[in-house]
Scaffold this motif. Structure first.
Motif, short mmCIF file in Angstrom:
data_model
loop_
_atom_site.label_atom_id
_atom_site.label_comp_id
_atom_site.label_asym_id
_atom_site.label_seq_id
_atom_site.Cartn_x
_atom_site.Cartn_y
_atom_site.Cartn_z
N LYS A 1 0.05 -10.62 -9.92
CA LYS A 1 -1.30 -10.83 -9.38
C LYS A 1 -1.46 -9.96 -8.14
O LYS A 1 -0.62 -10.00 -7.23
N MET A 2 -2.53 -9.18 -8.13
CA MET A 2 -2.87 -8.36 -6.96
C MET A 2 -4.17 -8.90 -6.36
O MET A 2 -5.12 -9.20 -7.07
N ARG A 3 -4.17 -8.97 -5.03
CA ARG A 3 -5.38 -9.40 -4.33
C ARG A 3 -5.73 -8.36 -3.27
O ARG A 3 -4.94 -8.11 -2.35
N GLU A 4 -6.90 -7.78 -3.41
CA GLU A 4 -7.44 -6.85 -2.40
C GLU A 4 -6.44 -5.75 -2.04
O GLU A 4 -6.31 -5.37 -0.86
N VAL A 5 -5.75 -5.22 -3.02
CA VAL A 5 -4.73 -4.19 -2.75
C VAL A 5 -5.40 -2.83 -2.48
O VAL A 5 -6.20 -2.35 -3.27
N THR A 6 -5.05 -2.27 -1.34
CA THR A 6 -5.57 -0.97 -0.92
C THR A 6 -4.40 -0.02 -0.66
O THR A 6 -3.35 -0.45 -0.17
N LYS A 7 -4.59 1.23 -1.01
CA LYS A 7 -3.57 2.26 -0.74
C LYS A 7 -4.26 3.46 -0.09
O LYS A 7 -5.20 4.03 -0.64
N ILE A 8 -3.77 3.83 1.09
CA ILE A 8 -4.30 4.98 1.82
C ILE A 8 -3.16 5.95 2.08
O ILE A 8 -2.10 5.57 2.61
N TYR A 9 -3.36 7.20 1.68
CA TYR A 9 -2.39 8.26 1.97
C TYR A 9 -2.88 9.05 3.18
O TYR A 9 -4.07 9.36 3.29
N GLY A 10 -1.94 9.40 4.07
CA GLY A 10 -2.30 10.20 5.24
C GLY A 10 -2.94 9.37 6.33
O GLY A 10 -3.11 8.15 6.21
N LYS A 11 -3.31 10.04 7.43
CA LYS A 11 -3.90 9.34 8.57
C LYS A 11 -5.11 10.10 9.10
O LYS A 11 -5.24 11.30 8.93
N GLY A 12 -5.96 9.35 9.78
CA GLY A 12 -7.12 9.95 10.43
C GLY A 12 -8.05 10.65 9.46
O GLY A 12 -8.31 10.16 8.36
N GLU A 13 -8.51 11.84 9.86
CA GLU A 13 -9.46 12.59 9.04
C GLU A 13 -8.83 13.10 7.75
O GLU A 13 -9.53 13.42 6.79
N ALA A 14 -7.48 13.18 7.74
CA ALA A 14 -6.78 13.68 6.55
C ALA A 14 -6.46 12.56 5.56
O ALA A 14 -5.85 12.80 4.53
N SER A 15 -6.87 11.33 5.88
CA SER A 15 -6.52 10.20 5.02
C SER A 15 -7.33 10.20 3.72
O SER A 15 -8.47 10.65 3.69
N VAL A 16 -6.68 9.71 2.67
CA VAL A 16 -7.33 9.59 1.36
C VAL A 16 -7.13 8.16 0.87
O VAL A 16 -6.01 7.66 0.81
N VAL A 17 -8.22 7.51 0.51
CA VAL A 17 -8.14 6.16 -0.03
C VAL A 17 -7.94 6.25 -1.54
O VAL A 17 -8.84 6.63 -2.27
N ALA A 18 -6.73 5.91 -1.99
CA ALA A 18 -6.40 6.00 -3.42
C ALA A 18 -6.77 4.73 -4.17
O ALA A 18 -7.17 4.78 -5.34
N LEU A 19 -6.62 3.57 -3.51
CA LEU A 19 -7.01 2.29 -4.10
C LEU A 19 -7.86 1.52 -3.09
O LEU A 19 -7.53 1.49 -1.90
#
Length: 229
Positions: free
Chosen positions: A8-26
């Motif tokens: 079971k996953m709840r509100e799972v978020t994945k962000i690669y990188g930081k700041g302006e270079a960050s990418v939200v994958a999930l």
């Protein structure tokens, strides 16, 4: 047991990188899988499907949210605990088979047994491998190097390797991507057989026809997961 969640996953978020270079994958993904379920996740390249599968299989870390395996949080797992679950609870099947080309079918299928906590004798290992191959209809390929097998046979070997430790959940990333349509349907029939035996299966695919062969379909778009309407 059918109604009890394996994961079971709840509100799972994945962000690669930081700041302006960050990418939200999930983005705040909610997802549940139960025994006797075959679930498809479909979406375009770069939509987040593989990231989700990697977090599901404990190959990658979520940035935030909650992830439970059989009711227990994964936040408290150390690397050894994750490795044990990857070897016993999960079975992995991938598009390019990930087999060792010069190994026989038997040697490839035995690999997860080398890392299992349940040590068995060479005779028991051979018997377990044979049983897996017989279930998949290719026991005659046991001593054949996998480089001499067809694509469909190679994927059967990969599935046998995935189920040799009797996992509860199989994660299949584009399992039919390298196969023709007839062989793809045969592989999906194998997954259905395993589903009917009580395993749960998550199939990541870009192919709507493959998704239609599953019990449920979710659509991944820009890191968000939606049930197919």
């Amino acid at each position: 047991m059918k109604n009890k969640s394996l994961i079971k996953m709840r509100e799972v978020t994945k962000i690669y990188g930081k700041g302006e270079a960050s990418v939200v994958a999930l983005r705040e993904v909610n997802f549940t899988v139960k025994p006797f379920e075959m679930v498809a996740i479909i979406g375009a390249s770069g939509s987040g499907k593989s990231t989700l599968l990697n977090i599901m299989g404990l190959l990658d870390e979520k940035t935030s949210g909650e992830y439970f395996i059989k009711g227990k949080t994964t936040d408290e797992l150390n690397e050894k605990g994750k490795a044990e679950l990857r070897n016993s609870f999960f079975g992995f099947v991938v598009q390019d088979f990930a087999l060792i080309e010069n190994f026989t079918s038997q040697k490839n299928i035995e690999i997860p047994l080398n890392y299992s906590r349940n040590r068995i004798s060479p005779l028991q290992r051979k018997s377990a491998v044979f049983d897996c191959l017989k279930k998949l209809g290719i026991e005659d390929k046991m001593n054949v190097p996998v480089c001499n097998l067809s694509g469909g046979q190679r994927q059967r070997i990969a599935i046998a390797r995935a189920i040799i430790n009797n996992p509860e959940l199989i994660l299949a990333d584009e399992p039919t991507g390298a196969l023709d349509s007839i062989t793809s349907k045969e592989i999906m029939q194998i997954f259905k057989m395993l589903r009917d035996e009580g395993k749960a299966i998550v199939v990541v695919t870009h192919n709507p026809e493959i998704a239609q062969m599953c019990d449920k379909t979710f659509v991944m778009s820009d890191g968000m997961l939606f049930p197919e309407l």
